[in-house]
Design a protein around this motif. Sequence first.
Motif, mmCIF file in Angstrom:
data_model
loop_
_atom_site.group_PDB
_atom_site.id
_atom_site.type_symbol
_atom_site.label_atom_id
_atom_site.label_comp_id
_atom_site.label_asym_id
_atom_site.label_seq_id
_atom_site.Cartn_x
_atom_site.Cartn_y
_atom_site.Cartn_z
ATOM 1 N N VAL A 119 0.884 -1.174 0.000
ATOM 2 C CA VAL A 119 0.000 0.000 0.000
ATOM 3 C C VAL A 119 0.916 1.217 0.000
ATOM 4 C CG1 VAL A 119 -1.902 1.190 1.143
ATOM 5 C CG2 VAL A 119 -1.704 -1.292 1.326
ATOM 6 N N ILE A 120 0.630 2.155 -0.895
ATOM 7 C CA ILE A 120 1.562 3.252 -1.137
ATOM 8 C C ILE A 120 1.050 4.549 -0.534
ATOM 9 C CG2 ILE A 120 2.934 4.416 -2.927
ATOM 10 C CD1 ILE A 120 3.139 1.665 -3.845
ATOM 11 N N ASN A 121 1.924 5.213 0.188
ATOM 12 C CA ASN A 121 1.601 6.539 0.704
ATOM 13 C C ASN A 121 2.136 7.577 -0.290
ATOM 14 O OD1 ASN A 121 1.255 8.884 2.063
ATOM 15 N ND2 ASN A 121 2.265 8.237 3.960
ATOM 16 N N LEU A 171 12.454 3.670 -7.725
ATOM 17 C CA LEU A 171 13.083 2.391 -7.351
ATOM 18 C C LEU A 171 12.075 1.238 -7.303
ATOM 19 C CD1 LEU A 171 15.714 3.414 -4.657
ATOM 20 C CD2 LEU A 171 16.120 2.689 -7.003
ATOM 21 N N CYS A 172 10.863 1.508 -6.808
ATOM 22 C CA CYS A 172 9.866 0.432 -6.719
ATOM 23 C C CYS A 172 9.574 -0.114 -8.118
ATOM 24 C CB CYS A 172 8.595 0.912 -6.030
ATOM 25 S SG CYS A 172 7.927 2.433 -6.719
ATOM 26 N N TRP A 173 9.408 0.782 -9.073
ATOM 27 C CA TRP A 173 9.154 0.390 -10.468
ATOM 28 C C TRP A 173 10.327 -0.413 -11.018
ATOM 29 C CZ3 TRP A 173 12.191 2.009 -14.623
ATOM 30 C CH2 TRP A 173 11.721 1.651 -15.888
ATOM 31 N N TYR A 212 4.120 9.364 -10.477
ATOM 32 C CA TYR A 212 4.023 8.416 -9.361
ATOM 33 C C TYR A 212 4.007 6.982 -9.913
ATOM 34 C CZ TYR A 212 2.943 12.329 -6.310
ATOM 35 O OH TYR A 212 3.009 13.489 -5.615
ATOM 36 N N PHE A 213 4.060 6.021 -9.012
ATOM 37 C CA PHE A 213 4.083 4.623 -9.431
ATOM 38 C C PHE A 213 2.946 3.885 -8.756
ATOM 39 C CE2 PHE A 213 8.167 6.480 -10.041
ATOM 40 C CZ PHE A 213 8.493 6.080 -11.329
ATOM 41 N N ASN A 214 2.030 3.400 -9.581
ATOM 42 C CA ASN A 214 0.773 2.848 -9.081
ATOM 43 C C ASN A 214 0.765 1.332 -9.293
ATOM 44 O OD1 ASN A 214 -1.885 2.827 -8.150
ATOM 45 N ND2 ASN A 214 -2.715 3.027 -10.237
ATOM 46 N N VAL A 251 12.907 -1.843 -1.029
ATOM 47 C CA VAL A 251 13.846 -0.937 -1.700
ATOM 48 C C VAL A 251 13.428 0.533 -1.598
ATOM 49 C CG1 VAL A 251 14.661 -2.661 -3.362
ATOM 50 C CG2 VAL A 251 12.752 -1.167 -3.990
ATOM 51 N N CYS A 252 12.190 0.803 -1.220
ATOM 52 C CA CYS A 252 11.739 2.201 -1.130
ATOM 53 C C CYS A 252 12.566 2.936 -0.078
ATOM 54 C CB CYS A 252 10.261 2.253 -0.770
ATOM 55 S SG CYS A 252 9.664 3.934 -0.567
ATOM 56 N N PRO A 253 13.183 4.055 -0.445
ATOM 57 C CA PRO A 253 14.095 4.708 0.494
ATOM 58 C C PRO A 253 13.397 5.531 1.585
ATOM 59 C CG PRO A 253 14.045 5.908 -1.583
ATOM 60 C CD PRO A 253 13.169 4.711 -1.766
ATOM 61 N N VAL A 254 12.109 5.787 1.438
ATOM 62 C CA VAL A 254 11.409 6.625 2.421
ATOM 63 C C VAL A 254 10.602 5.727 3.370
ATOM 64 C CG1 VAL A 254 9.982 8.667 2.699
ATOM 65 C CG2 VAL A 254 11.151 8.272 0.522
ATOM 66 N N PRO A 255 10.922 5.756 4.684
ATOM 67 C CA PRO A 255 10.222 4.854 5.605
ATOM 68 C C PRO A 255 8.699 5.031 5.555
ATOM 69 C CG PRO A 255 12.046 5.938 6.723
ATOM 70 C CD PRO A 255 11.926 6.570 5.370
ATOM 71 N N ASP A 256 7.980 3.931 5.672
ATOM 72 C CA ASP A 256 6.516 3.917 5.704
ATOM 73 C C ASP A 256 5.877 4.545 4.472
ATOM 74 O OD1 ASP A 256 6.727 2.689 8.112
ATOM 75 O OD2 ASP A 256 6.407 4.498 9.292
ATOM 76 N N THR A 257 6.527 4.422 3.340
ATOM 77 C CA THR A 257 5.909 4.922 2.109
ATOM 78 C C THR A 257 5.302 3.772 1.327
ATOM 79 O OG1 THR A 257 7.383 6.778 2.073
ATOM 80 C CG2 THR A 257 6.373 6.219 -0.014
ATOM 81 N N ILE A 258 5.980 2.631 1.341
ATOM 82 C CA ILE A 258 5.323 1.408 0.865
ATOM 83 C C ILE A 258 5.274 0.466 2.071
ATOM 84 C CG2 ILE A 258 5.348 -0.523 -0.728
ATOM 85 C CD1 ILE A 258 6.892 1.094 -2.703
ATOM 86 N N ILE A 259 4.064 0.075 2.436
ATOM 87 C CA ILE A 259 3.946 -0.876 3.546
ATOM 88 C C ILE A 259 3.287 -2.146 3.024
ATOM 89 C CG2 ILE A 259 3.913 0.822 5.430
ATOM 90 C CD1 ILE A 259 0.837 0.629 5.382
HETATM 91 S S1 SF4 Z 1 9.728 6.911 -2.912
HETATM 92 FE FE1 SF4 Z 1 9.089 4.787 -2.695
HETATM 93 S S2 SF4 Z 1 7.054 4.754 -3.597
HETATM 94 FE FE2 SF4 Z 1 8.021 6.624 -4.314
HETATM 95 S S3 SF4 Z 1 8.980 6.088 -6.278
HETATM 96 FE FE3 SF4 Z 1 10.530 5.810 -4.673
HETATM 97 S S4 SF4 Z 1 10.370 3.642 -4.137
HETATM 98 FE FE4 SF4 Z 1 8.485 4.171 -5.224
#
Ligand code: SF4
Lengths: 321, 366
Positions: free
Chosen positions: B266-268, B277-279, B294-296, B311-319
């Motif tokens: 789930v993406i914040n 990076l997620c993509w 954005y990446f959906n 791999v998402c560098p921002v904590p609690d952005t993809i949970i």
């Molecule tokens: S910050 Fe997280 S959710 Fe946003 S593009 Fe990067 S890896 Fe994806």
Amino acid sequence: MAQTEYFDAGHRTCQGCESAMVLRWVAKAAGPNTIVIGATGCMYVANTTYYTTAWALPWIHTQLSGTGSAVVGTAAALKALMEKGKLPSEKINVIGICGDLGCADAGLSEVSNALTHTKYNFLILMYDNESSANTDIQETTMTPFGALTTFSPSGKQIRIMKYRWKKNMAAMMAVGHPEIKYVATAMAADPIDLYNKVRKALEIGGPTFIHTLDPCPKGWGYDPKYSHEIGKLAVETGLWPLFEIENGKFRLTGTSARIASGEIKRKPVKEYISRQTRFKHLTDEDIEYIQRKVDEMWEKWLIPGLLPLTKELPYPETAKT
Amino acid sequence: MSVQVPGIYTIEIIYRGIHQRHLARNLARGIAYAARMAGNVALSYQRYGDDPERDGSPAKYFVVIAKGASEEVLDAEAARVEPDYVDASIVLDDSILKGVESWAWQGIQPVHLKLRPSGLLIVISKRNPDELIKFIPSRDSPYTLVVAYGERSIGDFWTFQDDGTVERVLGAIARVLPNVLSLDDVKKYLGSLDKPSERINRALEAYQSLVKLREVKPGEGLPYKYEPPHLPGWKDMMIGAAIPGLKPNQRNPYFTGGTAKHYRPVINFDKCIKCSLCWEYCPDSVFDVTPDGYFNPALAYCKGCGICAEVCPVPDTIIMVDEMEFEDGYGKFIDEYKAWKESKEAYRKWFESLLPKAQIISVRKR
Ligand code: SF4
Ligand SMILES: Cc1ncc(C[n+]2csc(CCOP(=O)(O)OP(=O)(O)O)c2C)c(N)n1
Ligand code: SF4
Ligand code: SF4
């Protein structure tokens, strides 16, 4: 970098399959003018799920050991058709994809034979999950020392069934086929490096070879979310040197180059080994043995990861007198 | 449907490939051994079509038990890909209730597709039957939903978690299917293993208090109608069994793989820094790039590996959140980006409500 996917979603690989990730990036790097030839294995069975496919490129299934012949045949046919004017003259990439069993074991002679065909342009990509994964994880010559497979379980009498060292495929292909212009190792955890290497291989012409090390959560035993981390650890611990040999010139790339230059230190192999349940039966002594082998590769080999001859070539005793 | 041989009882065990394989196998064997020790003939086998198993893919084991039948009759029962119908289905991971998609030709099947009218659907879950019914398609015949209370048990190819799940299910079977295995039969079998008293106590606990039942009436549940995709037979196939290819950026419409996940990302979007990076790292090419960068995630295709969150560098952005927190499924999933665009405030609240239930990913990065 191309956003277009030519190997897209809708395949039946495992959660976190790095081989699927490799195919995604190879397809991206190769682009639309590409024919892919895939040998039997996970990347065939899981990607063409009963009359459906995840490929947006022409893809042909070849028999388990048939990659080399199928690739040469395809490249030769394209060349002939273009020379006869039956196909417009254009660059069409031919990529043969085979697993470690299909490439380094069963298909080795055909792959080796193909790499001597310098008239044709193609890339053979060996995706190495260190087992025959599709048939439920069996030992191959690429299975590392100590790893559990269904053919090499740990028993009470014999604790370590796979005691032989992993074969050095990229080195064999490079050294054994002196006319090929491009050989490289890569991994999905560094997709940009992989992408660049695939582009180079396809542009340089003639037969080329890339060997990727692909963490396989099913066979290696770890939570799929750690796939990339495990791949990176293989490089950071020195177990999997990343390199390319372009027109005979050897070059370590990425993290491996930084290790060689002394910029970063190799991590202990234990950090890699202890994260995978396929190594859960190994003792500290076993891990030390693996460490010594890796140290030897970096400290004594003529070229780390490539040439196992030692820097101090032993001078025959008899010759001294 | 084939003619039923009297006295034969068939149980299927539905589990997630590799993670729960040893659990499913030990349970299938356990039921067969217990039945044999009680004087019946019985055997267990794995569904051929699900081999080779992949991480997360729904897979099946079967147990056939017969009172008084010959071994040959049983062998004949097992000599097929899968039975036409089963008397009881045991679901080891409640998130499989959201659909079974093993191969392209089957589409997304209801979890109880093979259940005989008035059969038993036994689910290991921490939720009660009323909550679970929200995830299960309706049928035109009644059945009984049984919850054997317990955590999801996840091992891997080389490990088996001896956490009492086998005993709990055996206790549940003794409670709801005493004509197949009585409590005494279960006790006798568990008594023959190591740590017998510990095992028997676990089974007893399930037998006495951990089982919840609910009769499900025809028409109750999700309105999902099962329609297998039309795939060509051998006469319609192209020469050389050629498969029509995809167009670039076109996902395989016949096989989504989305039922392979027990957690979903789930993406914040409020916190996303559009690093891509997620993509880049998703092995299943699940992310769509939105016009504003954005990446959906196309959740129907997501296998829930958790790499994007890792791999998402921002904590609690993809949970990564348990699938059972969402009432969507059966091929239709929330469009997270669309929901966020429609109401950022509502999305933020929803996201925050999910945070405490999320699997904590990448503790090292914190
Ligand atoms: S910050 Fe997280 S959710 Fe946003 S593009 Fe990067 S890896 Fe994806
Ligand atoms: C000649 C032949 N022998 C055996 C098989 C059975 N088989 C199918 S896939 C496979 C494993 C291939 O292993 P590998 O090349 O390492 O690829 P992976 O499955 O690991 O992706 C085997 C042995 C076959 N298809 N053909
Ligand atoms: S077994 Fe390994 S290589 Fe095969 S699909 Fe699964 S992760 Fe990929
Ligand atoms: S969990 Fe993330 S990385 Fe894994 S398949 Fe789903 S979207 Fe892709």
